[in-house]
Every structure is written in structure tokens, then in C-alpha cells.
Design a protein around this motif. Structure first.
Motif, short mmCIF file in Angstrom:
data_model
loop_
_atom_site.label_atom_id
_atom_site.label_comp_id
_atom_site.label_asym_id
_atom_site.label_seq_id
_atom_site.Cartn_x
_atom_site.Cartn_y
_atom_site.Cartn_z
N LYS A 23 0.75 -1.24 -0.13
CA LYS A 23 -0.10 -0.05 -0.27
C LYS A 23 0.82 1.31 0.03
O LYS A 23 0.46 2.39 -0.58
N GLY A 29 -1.47 2.95 -4.33
CA GLY A 29 -1.77 1.92 -3.35
C GLY A 29 -2.40 2.49 -2.30
O GLY A 29 -3.52 2.06 -1.86
N GLY A 32 -5.84 3.88 -3.61
CA GLY A 32 -6.61 2.80 -3.83
C GLY A 32 -7.27 2.20 -2.55
O GLY A 32 -8.63 2.03 -2.52
N LEU A 33 -6.75 2.12 -1.46
CA LEU A 33 -7.09 1.86 -0.29
C LEU A 33 -8.28 2.91 0.21
O LEU A 33 -9.24 2.44 0.76
N SER A 36 -11.19 2.50 -1.73
CA SER A 36 -12.16 1.27 -1.34
C SER A 36 -13.06 1.56 -0.27
O SER A 36 -14.03 0.82 0.03
N ASP A 100 -12.94 -2.71 -5.46
CA ASP A 100 -11.55 -3.20 -5.91
C ASP A 100 -10.86 -3.71 -4.65
O ASP A 100 -10.94 -3.23 -3.34
N ALA A 102 -8.06 -3.84 -2.30
CA ALA A 102 -6.66 -3.05 -1.89
C ALA A 102 -6.09 -3.77 -0.75
O ALA A 102 -5.36 -2.97 0.12
N THR A 106 -2.24 -2.09 -5.16
CA THR A 106 -2.90 -1.76 -6.01
C THR A 106 -3.71 -2.91 -6.84
O THR A 106 -2.83 -4.05 -6.82
N SER A 107 -4.66 -2.98 -7.35
CA SER A 107 -5.53 -3.96 -7.95
C SER A 107 -6.55 -3.67 -8.56
O SER A 107 -7.42 -2.73 -8.30
N ASN A 175 -3.90 -6.90 -12.01
CA ASN A 175 -3.37 -5.91 -11.17
C ASN A 175 -1.88 -5.89 -11.36
O ASN A 175 -1.23 -6.75 -12.21
N ASN A 178 1.50 -7.39 -6.52
CA ASN A 178 1.29 -6.74 -5.08
C ASN A 178 2.41 -6.58 -4.50
O ASN A 178 2.48 -5.82 -3.28
#
Length: 180
Positions: A23, A29, A32-33, A36, A100, A102, A106-107, A175, A178
Motif C-alpha cells: 500500500k 496503493g 486505492g485503499l 475502497s 476493488d 486493496a 493496487t489491484s 493487477n 502486489n
């Protein structure tokens, strides 16, 4: 039981470290968290501090697992985290929200049943760590085997989405890898 505790500690540490580093170490990252968390009503100014709190909780869980005086209590933060993550994914799936994953950075893969299964399995592992008796003296060779087994277990959990895709015959998740 000392070797089981060691292996579980390595497994949980590996998963949580990859989660934190994924993240923080990947472009997008952390964002994205935070994004989400929108599905849970945490928007705007609240999303970023909430995401930071989750990252801090993951880092605290890693430290607690290895804190010398932590013992079984050291696994409690991991139990709480994986309880929240499992409940969050279950709620998302129940509401049929498109969120998504997280988990490790990132995914572009949406949360699915396989994420729920992974989080429930991690919750079980963390709960096991919380009830195991405190570890005692260990010998080097068996301790190394336990640590390697824990590291392999962590890798299996980190690459759970990819493994699930392979097992189901579906294409691998779209993705960025990770790992930081």
C-alpha cells in the motif's frame, strides 16, 4: 507448540508486511485503499485518515506479534484486523458492491468470494496464534523449518487471488504485482 507459534508468527508477519509495503510502496496503493473505503461510507476527508489508521493497525499488528512480552496477546491485533477485513468483504459481497481489492496494494480485481475465504483463513490462523501457549526454547534446525513453512504460507496467502484464478481456470487478476 513453540515451532507452530514461530511458523504462524512468520506467516502473519509476512502477510501483514506485504500488505503495508504494497500500500505504501506502489503508486496508487494508499489512494486505492482510501478509495475502497468509500463503499463503507468513509468519503472525502475521512477516507485518508481511515486508510492511514488501517495501515497503522497492520504495522502495530506486526510489532505486537514479535513484542517480547506480547505472548498470545500479541496476536490480538491481527485477530481484530482480520475480523474487520472478513466482515468488510462479507458486507461488500452481501450488498453486491463493486469494490476493488486493496489488500496488498493496487489491484483492479473486484472483491469476490475468494477474498472472503482468504480473510477467513487468515482470521483462523490469527485466532490460533492467540490461543497457542507461549513458545519456549527452540532448536535452530526445526525453528528454521518452521520459519520457512511460515514464509511459504505467507506467500500462498499473498498470491491467493492468482492461485484461485489458476484453480478455477479463470484469467489471473488484472493487477500490478502486489509486492513493492
Amino acid at each position: 507448540m513453540a515451532y507452530l507459534s514461530l511458523g504462524i508468527g512468520v506467516l502473519l508477519t509476512g502477510v501483514l508486511l506485504v500488505a503495508v509495503l504494497g500500500k505504501l510502496g506502489r503508486r496508487g496503493g494508499f489512494t486505492g485503499l482510501a478509495g475502497s473505503l468509500d463503499a463503507f461510507g468513509l468519503r472525502g476527508r475521512v477516507a485518508r485518515p481511515a486508510a492511514a489508521a488501517l495501515l497503522a493497525a497492520e504495522a502495530i499488528a506486526v510489532v505486537a506479534l514479535w513484542w517480547p512480552a506480547g505472548g498470545r496477546v500479541g496476536a490480538v491485533p491481527a485477530v481484530l484486523l482480520f475480523t474487520a477485513y472478513t466482515a468488510g468483504v462479507a458486507w461488500t459481497l452481501h450488498r453486491r458492491l463493486a469494490v476493488d481489492c486493496a489488500c496488498f496494494g493496487t489491484s483492479r480485481d473486484r472483491l469476490r468470494g475468494r477474498h472472503l475465504a482468504r480473510n477467513a483463513a487468515l482470521l483462523t490462523v490469527a485466532a490460533t496464534a492467540a490461543v497457542l501457549p507461549a513458545g519456549g526454547a527452540v532448536e535452530a534446525a526445526p525453528a528454521a523449518v518452521a520459519a520457512v513453512a511460515g514464509a511459504v504460507g505467507a506467500a500462498l496467502f499473498v498470491f491467493w487471488e492468482d492461485l484461485a484464478a489458476v484453480m478455477s481456470g479463470a484469467p489471473a487478476p488484472s493487477n500490478e504485482r502486489n509486492l513493492p
